[in-house]
Design a protein around this motif. Structure first.
Motif, PDB file in Angstrom:
ATOM      1  N   ILE A  27       6.172   7.142  -1.274  1.00  0.00           N
ATOM      2  CA  ILE A  27       5.874   5.999  -2.149  1.00  0.00           C
ATOM      3  C   ILE A  27       4.678   5.233  -1.624  1.00  0.00           C
ATOM      4  O   ILE A  27       3.753   4.882  -2.366  1.00  0.00           O
ATOM      5  CB  ILE A  27       7.108   5.088  -2.256  1.00  0.00           C
ATOM      6  N   VAL A  28       4.656   4.973  -0.312  1.00  0.00           N
ATOM      7  CA  VAL A  28       3.551   4.184   0.234  1.00  0.00           C
ATOM      8  C   VAL A  28       2.240   4.947   0.105  1.00  0.00           C
ATOM      9  O   VAL A  28       1.205   4.377  -0.272  1.00  0.00           O
ATOM     10  CB  VAL A  28       3.850   3.802   1.698  1.00  0.00           C
ATOM     11  N   LEU A  29       2.271   6.267   0.359  1.00  0.00           N
ATOM     12  CA  LEU A  29       1.023   7.035   0.259  1.00  0.00           C
ATOM     13  C   LEU A  29       0.525   7.098  -1.178  1.00  0.00           C
ATOM     14  O   LEU A  29      -0.667   6.926  -1.429  1.00  0.00           O
ATOM     15  CB  LEU A  29       1.245   8.447   0.814  1.00  0.00           C
ATOM     16  N   VAL A  30       1.463   7.333  -2.121  1.00  0.00           N
ATOM     17  CA  VAL A  30       1.044   7.409  -3.525  1.00  0.00           C
ATOM     18  C   VAL A  30       0.481   6.070  -3.984  1.00  0.00           C
ATOM     19  O   VAL A  30      -0.583   5.996  -4.628  1.00  0.00           O
ATOM     20  CB  VAL A  30       2.230   7.851  -4.408  1.00  0.00           C
ATOM     21  N   SER A  31       1.159   4.978  -3.621  1.00  0.00           N
ATOM     22  CA  SER A  31       0.643   3.669  -4.021  1.00  0.00           C
ATOM     23  C   SER A  31      -0.693   3.388  -3.345  1.00  0.00           C
ATOM     24  O   SER A  31      -1.566   2.733  -3.935  1.00  0.00           O
ATOM     25  CB  SER A  31       1.654   2.574  -3.696  1.00  0.00           C
ATOM     26  N   ALA A  32      -0.879   3.903  -2.122  1.00  0.00           N
ATOM     27  CA  ALA A  32      -2.164   3.694  -1.445  1.00  0.00           C
ATOM     28  C   ALA A  32      -3.281   4.416  -2.191  1.00  0.00           C
ATOM     29  O   ALA A  32      -4.361   3.850  -2.407  1.00  0.00           O
ATOM     30  CB  ALA A  32      -2.082   4.188  -0.008  1.00  0.00           C
ATOM     31  N   VAL A  33      -3.008   5.660  -2.610  1.00  0.00           N
ATOM     32  CA  VAL A  33      -4.047   6.405  -3.329  1.00  0.00           C
ATOM     33  C   VAL A  33      -4.357   5.727  -4.657  1.00  0.00           C
ATOM     34  O   VAL A  33      -5.518   5.489  -5.015  1.00  0.00           O
ATOM     35  CB  VAL A  33      -3.587   7.868  -3.538  1.00  0.00           C
ATOM     36  N   ILE A  34      -3.291   5.354  -5.393  1.00  0.00           N
ATOM     37  CA  ILE A  34      -3.505   4.675  -6.680  1.00  0.00           C
ATOM     38  C   ILE A  34      -4.274   3.374  -6.474  1.00  0.00           C
ATOM     39  O   ILE A  34      -5.254   3.089  -7.172  1.00  0.00           O
ATOM     40  CB  ILE A  34      -2.146   4.395  -7.360  1.00  0.00           C
ATOM     41  N   VAL A  49      -4.742  -3.960  -2.132  1.00  0.00           N
ATOM     42  CA  VAL A  49      -3.733  -4.537  -1.243  1.00  0.00           C
ATOM     43  C   VAL A  49      -2.450  -4.826  -2.020  1.00  0.00           C
ATOM     44  O   VAL A  49      -1.340  -4.519  -1.563  1.00  0.00           O
ATOM     45  CB  VAL A  49      -4.294  -5.818  -0.586  1.00  0.00           C
ATOM     46  N   TYR A  50      -2.607  -5.405  -3.221  1.00  0.00           N
ATOM     47  CA  TYR A  50      -1.415  -5.745  -4.004  1.00  0.00           C
ATOM     48  C   TYR A  50      -0.609  -4.492  -4.348  1.00  0.00           C
ATOM     49  O   TYR A  50       0.620  -4.495  -4.296  1.00  0.00           O
ATOM     50  CB  TYR A  50      -1.810  -6.471  -5.292  1.00  0.00           C
ATOM     51  N   ILE A  51      -1.309  -3.416  -4.711  1.00  0.00           N
ATOM     52  CA  ILE A  51      -0.593  -2.201  -5.111  1.00  0.00           C
ATOM     53  C   ILE A  51       0.131  -1.590  -3.917  1.00  0.00           C
ATOM     54  O   ILE A  51       1.269  -1.135  -4.025  1.00  0.00           O
ATOM     55  CB  ILE A  51      -1.572  -1.213  -5.772  1.00  0.00           C
ATOM     56  N   VAL A  52      -0.512  -1.617  -2.753  1.00  0.00           N
ATOM     57  CA  VAL A  52       0.173  -1.100  -1.563  1.00  0.00           C
ATOM     58  C   VAL A  52       1.385  -1.978  -1.229  1.00  0.00           C
ATOM     59  O   VAL A  52       2.454  -1.470  -0.865  1.00  0.00           O
ATOM     60  CB  VAL A  52      -0.806  -1.015  -0.375  1.00  0.00           C
ATOM     61  N   LEU A  53       1.231  -3.286  -1.392  1.00  0.00           N
ATOM     62  CA  LEU A  53       2.364  -4.179  -1.133  1.00  0.00           C
ATOM     63  C   LEU A  53       3.501  -3.898  -2.119  1.00  0.00           C
ATOM     64  O   LEU A  53       4.679  -3.959  -1.756  1.00  0.00           O
ATOM     65  CB  LEU A  53       1.929  -5.638  -1.235  1.00  0.00           C
ATOM     66  N   ALA A  54       3.141  -3.598  -3.371  1.00  0.00           N
ATOM     67  CA  ALA A  54       4.178  -3.258  -4.352  1.00  0.00           C
ATOM     68  C   ALA A  54       4.902  -1.989  -3.931  1.00  0.00           C
ATOM     69  O   ALA A  54       6.140  -1.912  -4.001  1.00  0.00           O
ATOM     70  CB  ALA A  54       3.536  -3.088  -5.731  1.00  0.00           C
ATOM     71  N   GLY A  55       4.147  -0.990  -3.469  1.00  0.00           N
ATOM     72  CA  GLY A  55       4.779   0.238  -2.977  1.00  0.00           C
ATOM     73  C   GLY A  55       5.683  -0.039  -1.798  1.00  0.00           C
ATOM     74  O   GLY A  55       6.785   0.511  -1.688  1.00  0.00           O
TER      75      GLY A  55
ATOM     76  N   SER B  75      -0.239   0.976   8.867  1.00  0.00           N
ATOM     77  CA  SER B  75      -1.229   2.006   9.196  1.00  0.00           C
ATOM     78  C   SER B  75      -1.977   2.446   7.950  1.00  0.00           C
ATOM     79  O   SER B  75      -3.201   2.626   7.978  1.00  0.00           O
ATOM     80  CB  SER B  75      -0.536   3.204   9.839  1.00  0.00           C
ATOM     81  N   VAL B  76      -1.235   2.600   6.861  1.00  0.00           N
ATOM     82  CA  VAL B  76      -1.884   3.011   5.605  1.00  0.00           C
ATOM     83  C   VAL B  76      -2.885   1.954   5.163  1.00  0.00           C
ATOM     84  O   VAL B  76      -4.001   2.263   4.735  1.00  0.00           O
ATOM     85  CB  VAL B  76      -0.812   3.260   4.527  1.00  0.00           C
ATOM     86  N   MET B  77      -2.480   0.688   5.301  1.00  0.00           N
ATOM     87  CA  MET B  77      -3.376  -0.404   4.908  1.00  0.00           C
ATOM     88  C   MET B  77      -4.639  -0.393   5.764  1.00  0.00           C
ATOM     89  O   MET B  77      -5.753  -0.613   5.249  1.00  0.00           O
ATOM     90  CB  MET B  77      -2.646  -1.736   5.073  1.00  0.00           C
ATOM     91  N   ALA B  78      -4.477  -0.117   7.050  1.00  0.00           N
ATOM     92  CA  ALA B  78      -5.646  -0.046   7.929  1.00  0.00           C
ATOM     93  C   ALA B  78      -6.566   1.088   7.497  1.00  0.00           C
ATOM     94  O   ALA B  78      -7.793   0.933   7.463  1.00  0.00           O
ATOM     95  CB  ALA B  78      -5.199   0.144   9.375  1.00  0.00           C
ATOM     96  N   ALA B  79      -5.967   2.222   7.130  1.00  0.00           N
ATOM     97  CA  ALA B  79      -6.786   3.349   6.684  1.00  0.00           C
ATOM     98  C   ALA B  79      -7.530   2.992   5.398  1.00  0.00           C
ATOM     99  O   ALA B  79      -8.711   3.320   5.239  1.00  0.00           O
ATOM    100  CB  ALA B  79      -5.901   4.579   6.472  1.00  0.00           C
TER     101      ALA B  79
END
Lengths: 101, 238
Positions: A27-34, A49-55, B75-79
């Motif tokens: 979930i975190v990786l997919v939200s990071a890519v999106i 940042v907001y989308i990663v926080l949502a993930g 870590s993901v956020m840092a990347a």
């Protein structure tokens, strides 16, 4: 009084732990890519940042509580042996020998 | 916590074996200290989990999952932040700038901040136009613009004086059209180098303040060079 709390299952079995970890990483990786793509397109890093926080929040809800889906493969324990006094309990071989000397 | 287990008595040894503690049972004597050296059987380490086993010392708890989830997200956020930096790191942030000087005035006044002698003080009115829109991308929070004058004097081969500055935030109007601006700061020379100086160059430069990464210092393309007057203005009051 505490038996009520103790009866609430709080653990995950081993497969459940692995599943939970895979779920939150996915979930975190997919939200990071999106979020990265979306932020790059609209030129707002804040949205990334907001989308990663949502993930992060979604995976908190999904993987922090020990939901029943993480308890599907319990360990097969040996059946409990009947209670017996200390003397009758099996001893290591060396100790037993000495005792009967 | 470290306990030394000794073989004192058969029962005690069994009891010790069972519990992990050194045990001397009532009715027996601890012979190990009685004449001969104690015989060390084992050193038993007792982990903290011995004292509280449930639920704080299990391997996988909600707390430990929260910890790993938080660490992973961080870590993901840092990347991602690094990705934000790397997508904009090699961008050319120069844009054309139009500077035009409409009025120049030169005075010779007491410099109370400097050498306490009469120094040259220049007054410049200028027009400025630049479209800063291409500079802004997702890694720019604000621009710090400043107009600086560069010139050479007999005492210094390079003098740089900041005359005016402005902060342009992201989302503000970034198409800069300014007419007949006065300088914000005093254009003092530290001597008399401004009078009859043939080549005083005004340049607009900016610091790009990013979300992540380096803080580049960019000079705009386009500057104006002007000569300063040969004579001082004399005013009755200033």
């Amino acid at each position: 009084m505490f038996s009520k709390f103790n009866s609430i299952p709080t653990h995950m079995d081993y497969k459940g732990q692995k599943l939970a970890e895979q779920i939150f990483q996915g979930i975190v990786l997919v939200s990071a890519v999106i979020g990265f793509v979306y932020g790059l397109v609209i030129e707002q890093f804040g949205w990334t940042v907001y989308i990663v926080l949502a993930g992060f929040a979604i995976s908190c809800v999904l993987t922090l509580p020990p939901w029943p889906m993480y308890r599907r493969s319990p360990l097969a324990w040996q059946p409990a042996l009947p209670e017996s006094p200390v003397e009758a309990a099996p001893k290591p071989e060396s100790l037993k020998k000495k005792k009967h000397k | 916590m470290l306990l030394v287990m000794q073989a004192a008595d058969q029962r005690a040894e069994e009891e010790s074996f069972r519990t992990g503690f050194r045990v001397t049972l009532p009715g027996t004597t601890d012979r190990s200290f009685n004449g001969h050296k104690p015989e060390y059987k084992a050193i038993v380490f007792i982990s903290p989990s011995f004292f509280c086993t449930r639920p704080f010392y299990r391997m996988n708890t909600a707390l430990s999952r929260a910890n790993s989830l938080f660490a992973f997200s961080l870590s993901v956020m840092a990347a991602l932040t690094f990705g934000c930096f790397i997508t904009t790191a090699f961008k050319d942030r120069r844009v054309p700038v139009n500077v035009h000087v409409s009025r120049v005035m030169l005075k010779n006044v007491d410099d109370f901040t400097g050498p306490r002698e009469r120094s040259d003080l220049g007054f410049i009115n200028f027009d400025l136009s630049a479209n800063l829109q291409p500079i802004f991308d997702w890694n720019v929070k604000q621009l710090f613009l400043y107009l600086s004058a560069e010139y050479a004097t007999k005492s210094n081969s390079l003098n740089q004086v900041v005359l005016w500055d402005k902060i342009v935030l992201r989302g503000e109007n970034s198409n800069l059209v300014l007419r007949d601006m006065k300088s914000k700061y005093f254009f003092f020379d530290d001597g008399n180098g401004l009078r009859a100086n043939k080549n005083i160059t005004l340049t607009l430069s900016w610091n790009v303040v990013p979300n992540a990464g380096i803080l580049p210092l960019v000079s705009g393309t386009g500057f104006v060079s002007l000569p300063f007057p040969e004579t001082y203005e004399t005013t009755k009051s200033y």
